[in-house]
Design an enzyme around this catalytic site. Structure first.
Site, PDB file in Angstrom:
ATOM      1  N   ASP A 149       0.760  -1.249   0.000  1.00 46.98           N
ATOM      2  CA  ASP A 149       0.000   0.000   0.000  1.00 46.98           C
ATOM      3  C   ASP A 149       0.794   1.305   0.000  1.00 46.98           C
ATOM      4  O   ASP A 149       0.483   2.213  -0.744  1.00 46.98           O
ATOM      5  CB  ASP A 149      -0.933   0.046   1.217  1.00 46.98           C
ATOM      6  CG  ASP A 149      -1.919  -1.103   1.247  1.00 46.98           C
ATOM      7  OD1 ASP A 149      -1.840  -2.002   0.396  1.00 46.98           O
ATOM      8  OD2 ASP A 149      -2.778  -1.099   2.140  1.00 46.98           O
ATOM      9  N   GLU A 167       1.768  -9.288  11.657  1.00 55.09           N
ATOM     10  CA  GLU A 167       1.481  -8.917  10.264  1.00 55.09           C
ATOM     11  C   GLU A 167       2.788  -8.646   9.513  1.00 55.09           C
ATOM     12  O   GLU A 167       2.978  -9.092   8.395  1.00 55.09           O
ATOM     13  CB  GLU A 167       0.570  -7.673  10.241  1.00 55.09           C
ATOM     14  CG  GLU A 167       0.097  -7.287   8.843  1.00 55.09           C
ATOM     15  CD  GLU A 167      -0.835  -6.063   8.851  1.00 55.09           C
ATOM     16  OE1 GLU A 167      -1.050  -5.475   9.937  1.00 55.09           O
ATOM     17  OE2 GLU A 167      -1.332  -5.701   7.772  1.00 55.09           O
TER      18      GLU A 167
END
Ligand code: DGY
Length: 416
Positions: free
Chosen positions: A162, A389
């Site tokens: 992102d 993550e």
């Protein structure tokens, strides 16, 4: 004592919502496209049937044009923004209107090859094959209008990376005026210092509103987008999936689909050379709208190793990873770079899914020792810091969401 694999299986079960798996509770409460495909690779180690279901569910929400959306909003959940009312794609089960790295073809072939229940695998693969092929066809039809063999992403969320430094320059072209006021939810679940900035979010939202105004007509979005970037990692995933799908189609006697996907893979592979930077010794993104390579030696250019690049290129990529010199590999941006940020999402941290794909590609290209070092480093990270993550490549600090599905799935693959 719980073993690493028992721990990984417990996380996958905990995040299982029956027919799809959420990436992690709270932060990501729906089904994400490439998360699911990579998750299935972990699930196959303890429940083969469940692994097939994961991919089947994703493709049940494929659009008629062939696109497979990046999020399927199976159940309402206020904890995530932007939700279905912002996307407003008009699907019966709401979805987003952009796509994600097409790793399904690769995952499908791997599930098929390693399945123990052969009749089930054959039936599942036969049903999914034309759907994945339609997705590949959609990519080249709508994201490569000039027929160069490489596809563009139209939104950083499509890349999965992102807030990579790669998008900073093309983002300068994306306006922010006129966007509806919004409240971010991600920063309520994870440390804002580890997430994309507001300036980036404003542009993510501008692009969503822009495409929504085109009624999500995927045939019109490319030319209408101020953001058109050719990401080597994304293209490598597509090329590898085309090649794997061609082999699968051959195994199933689907010769026309095999030939189609083999041709796409070959054309893409040849075109990858146009993204090579001798100066950086790796692949770079190309800003299609500006017509130039983007001067940002991110992990996207190393992930290119996932497709069958020439051996000399794989060797150079191995050297680049060594040159990072971080305790944990592979950093998503080189620590030597001024933009490196060890904790901010895709501007420095290590991600296990990327490690998995780079290691797999390097091993295929004859760089077995480099692949083994990536695998060992990934497992060290898990032992020290748990199933996060992403991770700080220097200290190993766990970052972002916890008890993360695809991290757990990759651990099962690394241990196999
Ligand atoms: C997010 O919301 O952070 C996702 O990466 C978008 O898919």
């Amino acid at each position: 004592m719980t073993t690493l694999s028992e721990h990984a299986i417990a996380i996958l079960r905990e995040n299982d919502r029956g027919s799809y798996t959420v990436p992690t509770k709270g932060l990501y409460p729906f089904q994400w496209n490439w998360d699911s495909c990579l998750t299935a690779l972990g699930q196959r180690h303890f429940d083969e049937a469940r692994a097939w279901t994961e991919i089947e569910t994703l493709f049940a929400h494929q659009w008629l044009c062939g696109m497979v959306p990046h999020i399927v909003f199976h159940q309402m959940d206020d904890g995530y923004f932007p939700g279905p009312t912002v996307w407003a794609t008009g699907r019966p089960v709401p979805t987003s209107g952009i796509t994600q790295p097409p790793v399904a073809g690769f995952a499908l072939k791997r599930l098929f090859d390693r399945a123990t229940d052969r009749p089930a695998a054959e039936a599942q693969a036969r049903a999914l094959l034309p759907k994945v092929a339609a997705w590949h066809r959609w990519f080249f039809a709508t994201r490569d209008p000039g027929g160069e063999g490489l596809v563009a992403i139209l939104h950083p969320w499509e890349s999965g990376r992102d807030n990579s430094v790669d998008w900073d320059a093309p983002f300068a072209r994306v306006p922010t005026d006129g966007i509806a006021p919004y409240t971010r939810r991600d920063t309520q679940h994870a440390n804002p210092e580890h997430r994309p900035t507001k300036a980036q979010y404003d542009r993510y939202l501008w692009l969503v509103e822009h495409f929504r105004a085109l009624d999500w007509d995927t045939a019109r979005m490319h030319d209408a987008s101020p953001f058109q970037v050719i990401d080597p990692g994304f293209n490598a995933i597509l090329i590898r999936s085309c090649a794997e799908l061609a082999d699968l189609a051959d195994a199933l006697g689907e010769t026309a689909l095999a030939a189609e996907n083999r041709a796409l893979a070959a054309k893409g592979l040849a075109a990858m050379e146009s993204l090579w930077s001798p100066e950086h010794g790796q692949y770079l993104c190309r800003d299609r709208a500006a017509g130039a390579l983007i001067d940002s030696p991110s992990v996207g250019g190393l992930l290119a190793a996932f497709c069958a690049i020439p051996p000399a290129r794989a060797e150079a990529i191995t050297a680049k990873i060594e040159a990072h010199g971080t305790r944990f590999r592979v950093a998503s941006h080189p620590p030597q770079s001024a933009e490196f940020d060890a904790k901010r999402y895709w501007r420095g941290p290590v991600w296990l899914v990327v490690n998995y794909m780079i290691a797999d590609g390097l091993a295929h290209a004859g760089q077995e020792a480099a692949a083994a070092r990536i695998t060992a480093s990934s497992l060290d990270l898990i032992r020290e810091s748990g199933f996060a993550e992403y991770y700080d490549p220097i200290t190993g600090e766990p970052l972002g969401g916890g008890r993360f599905t695809w991290t757990a799935a990759m651990v099962l693959e690394f241990l196999a």
